[in-house]
Scaffold this active site. Structure first.
Site, PDB file in Angstrom:
ATOM      1  CB  CYS A  77      -0.934   0.059   1.272  1.00 11.06           C
ATOM      2  SG  CYS A  77      -1.869   1.463   1.432  1.00 11.06           S
ATOM      3  CB  CYS A 128      -6.649   0.342   6.066  1.00  7.46           C
ATOM      4  SG  CYS A 128      -6.462  -0.258   4.522  1.00  7.46           S
TER       5      CYS A 128
END
Ligand SMILES: Nc1ncnc2c1ncn2[C@@H]1O[C@H](COP(=O)(O)OP(=O)(O)OP(=O)(O)O)[C@@H](O)[C@H]1O
Length: 372
Positions: free
Chosen positions: A103, A199
């Site tokens: 990410c 997340c």
């Protein structure tokens, strides 16, 4: 100061305290500052798992307090294609991936940076606890000063070019100082809990989440000597070194030593377990990595003898690098390492300089198992 006044910086505002204080510090240093909130995961904002709506509200409140503009961008498609697909394929291959590393490389320091440059910015900033320095014409990534918060492990796959356009204002501070600054300046996020976990999974049960994407295949649990001693509900739910959740707690030996996962045998869909925290099957003297991302892109400069972490929150371990004929590396540790996990990343350091790292392919109990 004059230079800063002409430098337009866009800060990734997550709605957390670190990015809030990053924006404030850059303003104090005289930069032209704006914020950007990214949405990387499509989910009904009202589900109990999704904090995106609250995070955006917090980011907005901080930007309002600082008097700066907050941009909003949706990188959910990029996240799905470049991070999540890889995450799933690693799990399908029986490995335990770390999506935060990808990410950072693909979203925060690629999609976000590209977007910011398109908006006309000169640089981006994030609230990561790392530092950057320029030495001999190179931009180096350094550990954050707060040893307990250092996030260089997660940024090791970001390239030098991207780093050279990034600022890390809280990297010079300790976490408690960041919270104090936020409180002094009445930033609403001053006492917000640190985000934990991945997340897109949030607080929900990991098993339930993964089951939506990968069918679970139950199989046998075997002890090291090949005896079937239980059943597992899917290899993907287990990781090397894991102790809890095996469902075989009742099968303790006379010493009552608990069981640990020491191997995932994908070809037979078997989970191999061994007893005791210091079980030899848990330890590796060496490992292999196929691709290493060197931040400064110059392997000739990488010393043979360095230090490495095989997981976040591990003290750096002394090791030696050996180049493999196919371009990858073997890493030989001075001391055997516990629970080396294929799919996780090994990150290399020279003192406090983060050199880069790669994904662990294979682990070897003994150095002698490495040929060549
Ligand atoms: N949704 C988001 N939008 C914009 N930037 C983000 C977002 N999520 C993370 N970031 C950026 O990446 C940094 C590190 O993210 P991480 O998830 O590790 O949060 P953190 O360490 O808890 O920081 P913070 O307290 O700022 O949330 C953040 O400080 C922020 O600059």
């Amino acid at each position: 100061m004059t230079d800063n006044a002409h430098t337009r910086v866009i800060v990734g505002m997550s709605g957390g305290v670190d990015s809030s204080v990053s924006a404030l510090l850059l303003m104090q240093q005289g930069y032209q500052v704006e914020g950007l909130f990214m949405k990387n995961w499509e989910e009904d904002d009202d589900t109990e798992y999704c904090t995106a709506r609250q995070d955006l509200a917090d980011a907005q409140a901080v930007c309002d307090r600082l008097g700066i503009h907050l941009h909003k961008a949706n990188f959910a498609a990029e996240y799905w294609d470049n991070v999540f697909e890889h995450f799933l394929s690693e799990y399908r291959a029986g490995r335990t991936p770390n999506p935060d590393i990808l990410c950072n490389r693909e979203i925060k320091f690629r999609a976000f940076l590209d977007y910011a440059l398109e908006l006309g910015a000169d640089a981006i900033a994030t609230g990561h606890y790392v530092r950057r320095t320029d030495r001999d014409g190179h931009t180096l990534l350094l550990k954050g000063l707060d040893n307990n918060k250092d996030q260089s492990y997660f940024l090791h796959a970001v390239g030098e070019q991207e780093l050279s356009r990034s600022l890390f204002p809280v990297g010079e501070l300790e976490k408690h100082e960041v919270r104090d600054i936020a409180e002094q300046h009445q930033l609403a996020t001053f006492n917000k809990k640190d985000s934990t976990g991945i997340c897109f999974i949030g607080e929900r049960r990991f098993r339930d989440f993964l089951k939506q994407y990968i069918p679970a295949q139950p199989g046998d649990i075997e002890s090291e000597d090949g005896k079937v001693i239980g059943r597992h509900s899917g290899l993907m739910y287990h990781t090397i070194g894991q102790r809890q959740g095996l469902g075989i707690g009742g099968l303790k030996n006379a010493d009552d030593a608990p069981w640990y996962v020491i191997e995932k045998d994908l070809s037979r869909n078997v989970l191999v377990v061994g007893q005791g925290n210091d079980n030899l099957g848990l330890f590796s003297e060496a490992l292999s990595v196929d691709t290493v991302y060197w931040i400064n892109d110059d392997p000739a400069l990488v010393p043979d003898k360095l230090r490495a972490k095989v997981r976040y929150r591990q003290t750096d371990q002394a090791c030696t690098l050996q180049r493999k004929p196919d371009g990858g590396y073997h890493v030989l540790f001075d001391e055997p390492q516990r629970a080396v996990t294929p799919g996780q990343s090994i990150v290399f350091y020279d003192q406090d300089v983060c050199l880069g790292g790669g994904i662990i392919e294979q682990r070897f109990a003994h150095k002698t198992m490495i040929s060549g």
